[in-house]
Design a protein around this motif. Structure first.
Motif, PDB file in Angstrom:
ATOM      1  N   GLU A  43       0.843  -1.181   0.000  1.00  0.00           N
ATOM      2  CA  GLU A  43       0.000   0.000   0.000  1.00  0.00           C
ATOM      3  C   GLU A  43       0.885   1.240   0.000  1.00  0.00           C
ATOM      4  O   GLU A  43       1.917   1.279   0.665  1.00  0.00           O
ATOM      5  N   ALA A  45      -0.100   4.317   1.018  1.00  0.00           N
ATOM      6  CA  ALA A  45      -0.471   5.243   2.089  1.00  0.00           C
ATOM      7  C   ALA A  45       0.602   5.435   3.166  1.00  0.00           C
ATOM      8  O   ALA A  45       0.910   6.578   3.517  1.00  0.00           O
ATOM      9  N   GLU A  49       2.210   9.092   4.016  1.00  0.00           N
ATOM     10  CA  GLU A  49       2.055   9.694   5.341  1.00  0.00           C
ATOM     11  C   GLU A  49       3.409   9.990   5.969  1.00  0.00           C
ATOM     12  O   GLU A  49       3.566  11.000   6.661  1.00  0.00           O
ATOM     13  N   LYS A  75      -6.286  11.915  -2.304  1.00  0.00           N
ATOM     14  CA  LYS A  75      -7.179  10.956  -1.647  1.00  0.00           C
ATOM     15  C   LYS A  75      -7.119   9.581  -2.340  1.00  0.00           C
ATOM     16  O   LYS A  75      -7.093   8.543  -1.689  1.00  0.00           O
ATOM     17  N   ARG A  78      -3.724   7.830  -1.745  1.00  0.00           N
ATOM     18  CA  ARG A  78      -3.631   7.219  -0.410  1.00  0.00           C
ATOM     19  C   ARG A  78      -4.228   5.813  -0.388  1.00  0.00           C
ATOM     20  O   ARG A  78      -3.931   5.031   0.505  1.00  0.00           O
ATOM     21  N   LYS A  79      -5.053   5.488  -1.355  1.00  0.00           N
ATOM     22  CA  LYS A  79      -5.665   4.153  -1.430  1.00  0.00           C
ATOM     23  C   LYS A  79      -4.976   3.266  -2.464  1.00  0.00           C
ATOM     24  O   LYS A  79      -5.371   2.123  -2.658  1.00  0.00           O
TER      25      LYS A  79
END
Length: 120
Positions: A43, A45, A49, A75, A78-79
């Motif tokens: 992933e 994300a 972050e 957005k 992030r997925k």
């Protein structure tokens, strides 16, 4: 070909991703389970972050080796998932990783040959 993908731009910290070492990361998963494709993925994300996008950041520009750019909302990024291996080997050609939208909508044509993810 460079095996490192940079996360740059409107972030507190520039991150250098090296997908060739993700085989040792416990966060990896079987792409078959999520997207029905052969390989291993991670992933995106946690890496985004860690770079700490600034509050006004809204998009990610995916830069490719041939100069192409794809812009996606932060957005959605992030997925996203980065596929880093197929048949137990690094992604070649179009590596070092392939970018899949979290919903799998581009699983037939993931974004490859990524050099940089620029947060804007």
């Amino acid at each position: 070909m460079n095996d490192v993908i940079l996360i740059t731009g409107n972030v507190a910290f520039q991150i250098n991703l090296d997908p060739t070492i993700w085989i040792f990361d416990d966060r990896r998963f079987d792409m078959q389970e999520r997207f029905g494709v052969n390989g291993l993925g991670m992933e995106l994300a946690p890496f985004l972050e860690h770079a700490q996008p600034k509050p006004d950041a809204a998009k990610v520009v995916i830069h490719q080796q041939d100069g192409s750019k794809t812009v996606v909302p932060l957005k959605m990024a992030r997925k996203a998932v980065l596929q880093f291996a197929r048949d137990g080997k690094p992604i070649r050609p179009n590596g070092p990783a392939l970018f899949y939208f979290g919903d799998g909508s581009n699983k037939e044509n993931p974004i490859g040959a990524i050099t940089r993810l620029e947060v804007v």
